[in-house]
Motif scaffolding. Structure first.
Motif, PDB file in Angstrom:
ATOM      1  N   VAL A 194       0.871  -1.178   0.000  1.00 47.47           N
ATOM      2  CA  VAL A 194       0.000   0.000   0.000  1.00 47.47           C
ATOM      3  C   VAL A 194       0.911   1.231   0.000  1.00 47.47           C
ATOM      4  O   VAL A 194       1.962   1.222   0.638  1.00 47.47           O
ATOM      5  N   VAL A 195       0.497   2.245  -0.750  1.00 51.95           N
ATOM      6  CA  VAL A 195       1.281   3.485  -0.775  1.00 51.95           C
ATOM      7  C   VAL A 195       0.647   4.456   0.221  1.00 51.95           C
ATOM      8  O   VAL A 195      -0.578   4.635   0.230  1.00 51.95           O
ATOM      9  N   VAL A 196       1.478   5.024   1.086  1.00 51.43           N
ATOM     10  CA  VAL A 196       0.964   5.964   2.098  1.00 51.43           C
ATOM     11  C   VAL A 196       1.798   7.248   2.058  1.00 51.43           C
ATOM     12  O   VAL A 196       2.883   7.274   1.473  1.00 51.43           O
ATOM     13  N   ASP A 197       1.279   8.299   2.711  1.00 48.44           N
ATOM     14  CA  ASP A 197       2.094   9.505   2.873  1.00 48.44           C
ATOM     15  C   ASP A 197       3.191   9.195   3.890  1.00 48.44           C
ATOM     16  O   ASP A 197       2.958   8.435   4.839  1.00 48.44           O
ATOM     17  N   GLU A 198       4.328   9.826   3.712  1.00 47.25           N
ATOM     18  CA  GLU A 198       5.449   9.510   4.611  1.00 47.25           C
ATOM     19  C   GLU A 198       5.106   9.780   6.081  1.00 47.25           C
ATOM     20  O   GLU A 198       5.603   9.096   6.970  1.00 47.25           O
ATOM     21  N   LYS A 199       4.207  10.743   6.327  1.00 53.59           N
ATOM     22  CA  LYS A 199       3.852  11.063   7.725  1.00 53.59           C
ATOM     23  C   LYS A 199       3.211   9.851   8.431  1.00 53.59           C
ATOM     24  O   LYS A 199       3.145   9.820   9.656  1.00 53.59           O
ATOM     25  N   HIS A 200       2.749   8.866   7.671  1.00 54.63           N
ATOM     26  CA  HIS A 200       2.114   7.692   8.289  1.00 54.63           C
ATOM     27  C   HIS A 200       3.076   6.529   8.529  1.00 54.63           C
ATOM     28  O   HIS A 200       2.667   5.494   9.054  1.00 54.63           O
ATOM     29  N   MET A 201       4.338   6.691   8.141  1.00 54.45           N
ATOM     30  CA  MET A 201       5.230   5.527   8.195  1.00 54.45           C
ATOM     31  C   MET A 201       5.508   5.031   9.627  1.00 54.45           C
ATOM     32  O   MET A 201       5.666   3.835   9.846  1.00 54.45           O
ATOM     33  N   ASP A 202       5.539   5.939  10.605  1.00 55.19           N
ATOM     34  CA  ASP A 202       5.766   5.482  11.985  1.00 55.19           C
ATOM     35  C   ASP A 202       4.543   4.705  12.494  1.00 55.19           C
ATOM     36  O   ASP A 202       4.688   3.724  13.237  1.00 55.19           O
ATOM     37  N   ALA A 203       3.365   5.142  12.072  1.00 54.88           N
ATOM     38  CA  ALA A 203       2.141   4.431  12.457  1.00 54.88           C
ATOM     39  C   ALA A 203       2.135   3.029  11.837  1.00 54.88           C
ATOM     40  O   ALA A 203       1.779   2.041  12.489  1.00 54.88           O
ATOM     41  N   VAL A 204       2.574   2.953  10.584  1.00 61.31           N
ATOM     42  CA  VAL A 204       2.666   1.659   9.893  1.00 61.31           C
ATOM     43  C   VAL A 204       3.633   0.751  10.665  1.00 61.31           C
ATOM     44  O   VAL A 204       3.367  -0.435  10.882  1.00 61.31           O
ATOM     45  N   THR A 205       4.738   1.329  11.101  1.00 65.48           N
ATOM     46  CA  THR A 205       5.731   0.554  11.854  1.00 65.48           C
ATOM     47  C   THR A 205       5.082  -0.062  13.101  1.00 65.48           C
ATOM     48  O   THR A 205       5.261  -1.245  13.387  1.00 65.48           O
ATOM     49  N   GLY A 206       4.307   0.758  13.817  1.00 63.74           N
ATOM     50  CA  GLY A 206       3.665   0.286  15.051  1.00 63.74           C
ATOM     51  C   GLY A 206       2.579  -0.746  14.802  1.00 63.74           C
ATOM     52  O   GLY A 206       2.308  -1.592  15.655  1.00 63.74           O
ATOM     53  N   LEU A 207       1.929  -0.669  13.629  1.00 65.08           N
ATOM     54  CA  LEU A 207       0.841  -1.611  13.343  1.00 65.08           C
ATOM     55  C   LEU A 207       1.326  -2.850  12.576  1.00 65.08           C
ATOM     56  O   LEU A 207       1.393  -3.944  13.136  1.00 65.08           O
ATOM     57  N   SER A 208       1.711  -2.688  11.321  1.00 66.66           N
ATOM     58  CA  SER A 208       1.964  -3.907  10.526  1.00 66.66           C
ATOM     59  C   SER A 208       3.398  -4.424  10.588  1.00 66.66           C
ATOM     60  O   SER A 208       3.618  -5.617  10.353  1.00 66.66           O
ATOM     61  N   ALA A 209       4.368  -3.556  10.890  1.00 72.34           N
ATOM     62  CA  ALA A 209       5.747  -4.071  10.972  1.00 72.34           C
ATOM     63  C   ALA A 209       5.948  -4.783  12.307  1.00 72.34           C
ATOM     64  O   ALA A 209       6.520  -5.876  12.364  1.00 72.34           O
ATOM     65  N   SER A 210       5.450  -4.173  13.401  1.00 73.70           N
ATOM     66  CA  SER A 210       5.545  -4.836  14.708  1.00 73.70           C
ATOM     67  C   SER A 210       4.439  -5.874  14.870  1.00 73.70           C
ATOM     68  O   SER A 210       4.567  -6.799  15.677  1.00 73.70           O
ATOM     69  N   GLY A 211       3.366  -5.713  14.105  1.00 78.37           N
ATOM     70  CA  GLY A 211       2.149  -6.522  14.254  1.00 78.37           C
ATOM     71  C   GLY A 211       2.345  -8.026  14.343  1.00 78.37           C
ATOM     72  O   GLY A 211       1.703  -8.679  15.181  1.00 78.37           O
ATOM     73  N   PRO A 212       3.214  -8.626  13.498  1.00 75.38           N
ATOM     74  CA  PRO A 212       3.361 -10.084  13.613  1.00 75.38           C
ATOM     75  C   PRO A 212       3.703 -10.525  15.040  1.00 75.38           C
ATOM     76  O   PRO A 212       3.224 -11.565  15.502  1.00 75.38           O
ATOM     77  N   ALA A 213       4.486  -9.717  15.756  1.00 73.56           N
ATOM     78  CA  ALA A 213       4.844 -10.099  17.139  1.00 73.56           C
ATOM     79  C   ALA A 213       3.589 -10.141  18.014  1.00 73.56           C
ATOM     80  O   ALA A 213       3.427 -11.057  18.840  1.00 73.56           O
ATOM     81  N   TYR A 214       2.690  -9.166  17.818  1.00 75.54           N
ATOM     82  CA  TYR A 214       1.453  -9.156  18.635  1.00 75.54           C
ATOM     83  C   TYR A 214       0.622 -10.397  18.306  1.00 75.54           C
ATOM     84  O   TYR A 214       0.073 -11.047  19.181  1.00 75.54           O
ATOM     85  N   ILE A 215       0.531 -10.685  17.013  1.00 76.74           N
ATOM     86  CA  ILE A 215      -0.308 -11.814  16.596  1.00 76.74           C
ATOM     87  C   ILE A 215       0.284 -13.138  17.106  1.00 76.74           C
ATOM     88  O   ILE A 215      -0.451 -14.035  17.509  1.00 76.74           O
ATOM     89  N   TYR A 216       1.626 -13.242  17.112  1.00 74.44           N
ATOM     90  CA  TYR A 216       2.226 -14.478  17.630  1.00 74.44           C
ATOM     91  C   TYR A 216       1.887 -14.658  19.113  1.00 74.44           C
ATOM     92  O   TYR A 216       1.670 -15.778  19.577  1.00 74.44           O
ATOM     93  N   ILE A 217       1.843 -13.549  19.841  1.00 75.90           N
ATOM     94  CA  ILE A 217       1.495 -13.652  21.267  1.00 75.90           C
ATOM     95  C   ILE A 217       0.037 -14.104  21.409  1.00 75.90           C
ATOM     96  O   ILE A 217      -0.297 -14.952  22.238  1.00 75.90           O
ATOM     97  N   ILE A 218      -0.830 -13.547  20.558  1.00 75.42           N
ATOM     98  CA  ILE A 218      -2.243 -13.944  20.598  1.00 75.42           C
ATOM     99  C   ILE A 218      -2.377 -15.431  20.242  1.00 75.42           C
ATOM    100  O   ILE A 218      -3.076 -16.188  20.919  1.00 75.42           O
ATOM    101  N   LEU A 219      -1.639 -15.844  19.209  1.00 75.25           N
ATOM    102  CA  LEU A 219      -1.683 -17.253  18.792  1.00 75.25           C
ATOM    103  C   LEU A 219      -1.179 -18.179  19.895  1.00 75.25           C
ATOM    104  O   LEU A 219      -1.780 -19.221  20.175  1.00 75.25           O
ATOM    105  N   GLU A 220      -0.078 -17.770  20.506  1.00 77.41           N
ATOM    106  CA  GLU A 220       0.511 -18.572  21.572  1.00 77.41           C
ATOM    107  C   GLU A 220      -0.489 -18.699  22.722  1.00 77.41           C
ATOM    108  O   GLU A 220      -0.673 -19.788  23.296  1.00 77.41           O
TER     109      GLU A 220
END
Ligand SMILES: NC(=O)c1ccc[n+]([C@@H]2O[C@H](COP(=O)([O-])OP(=O)(O)OC[C@H]3O[C@@H](n4cnc5c(N)ncnc54)[C@H](OP(=O)(O)O)[C@@H]3O)[C@@H](O)[C@H]2O)c1
Length: 274
Positions: free
Chosen positions: A163-189
């Motif tokens: 997805v293409v976003v404005d650069e101002k959203h990149m930190d939000a993307v980091t917190g959601l989808s880049a870090s996200g797999p770790a949250y989901i692994y905890i939920i799965l575990e």
């Protein structure tokens, strides 16, 4: 293949976890040719073992790796980006494309470090790129053309969605989808642990948890329906699910997840400007 990389030289600076995932996936899918792909890491020993493992030359000399490269992936840690950009500056020119996956590092910082109107695209992928289920958000810097942004998108399309976003959203993307797999692994575990608590063998519990997560996510992606509506469809009046949901609400799962993303996004901002 929607775009042609044949004959193009690609350099991957920092073939660690993310650089290695991208390199391996793009080589396996035939988008990069081992003959025209080069990578670097910090340690000689790791360079040697990666050369053997990936079948492409991996070294420790960034300046040499980018010489004549058409596309340069920057996959080192954010704190190292400035130093690496200064190293490669003598061999970088405006007809090359820099694609940085470094969290928190703005395109303007890379452009400034390289000098000379260098096209830069910033991308924020996640680890499921390893299996083609990645999510990558991209934005382009001041000197990158729409076509170069398209090329970068096409590369990440190979390993998942983009997805293409404005650069101002990149930190939000980091917190959601880049870090996200770790949250989901905890939920799965946790779901698997819950399955064990109610008497299921661990392997069965993990399978049920993972396939249920994949299934629910696929329904959201494919129908485009609001998750709340989909949840309502599972929740029979006076049934079992509503009792489970009450526990989730009491345990503040929702607000905890919101706070996790907010904190991670704030941290991404701090790393950039702090
Ligand atoms: N991991 C993720 O889920 C994820 C998601 C999105 C974006 N990112 C971004 O990807 C980047 C890398 O993260 P990572 O998790 O992959 O870290 P990592 O596994 O530590 O990889 C960093 C790599 O950079 C190499 N390196 C260090 N200094 C170098 C230098 N001067 N020249 C060339 N290579 C050098 C390291 O070499 P050695 O192997 O020899 O130590 C290592 O291979 C970060 O900027 C991060 O923000 C990561």
């Amino acid at each position: 293949m929607g775009f042609d990389l044949s004959g193009k030289r690609v350099a991957v600076l920092g073939a660690g976890k993310m650089g290695g995932i991208l390199l391996k996936a793009l080589l396996e899918k035939g988008f990069l040719s081992p003959k025209s792909t080069f990578a670097t890491v910090q340690h000689e020993e790791r360079a040697r073992s990666l050369t053997e493992k990936l079948g492409v030359p991996v070294g420790t000399d960034n300046l040499a790796a980018v010489r004549g490269a058409d596309i340069i992936f920057v996959c080192v840690k954010p704190q190292v980006v400035q130093e690496v950009m200064e190293q490669i500056r003598p061999n970088v020119s405006p007809n090359q494309l820099i694609i940085s996956v470094a969290a928190s590092v703005p395109t303007s910082q890379i452009e400034k470090a390289l000098a000379g109107n260098i096209p830069v695209v910033r991308a924020m992928p996640n680890t499921p790129c390893a299996l083609g289920y990645g999510m990558t958000a991209l934005c382009k810097g001041k000197y990158a053309t729409a076509k170069q942004a398209e090329t970068a998108c096409a590369l990440f399309d190979v390993v998942g969605r983009t997805v293409v976003v404005d650069e101002k959203h990149m930190d939000a993307v980091t917190g959601l989808s880049a870090s996200g797999p770790a949250y989901i692994y905890i939920i799965l575990e946790s779901l698997a642990e819950a399955g064990v608590k109610v008497g299921l063998p661990r392997d069965v519990a993990t399978l049920l948890a993972a396939q249920t997560t994949l299934g629910a996510a696929s329904v959201v992606l494919e129908t485009g329906d609001h998750p709340a509506l989909l949840k309502d469809a599972v929740t029979t009046p006076a049934g079992c699910t509503i009792d489970g949901i009450m526990e989730l609400e009491e345990g503040k799962l929702r607000v905890t997840l919101i706070k996790a993303v907010v904190k991670a996004a704030q941290r991404a901002k701090e790393l950039a400007y702090g």
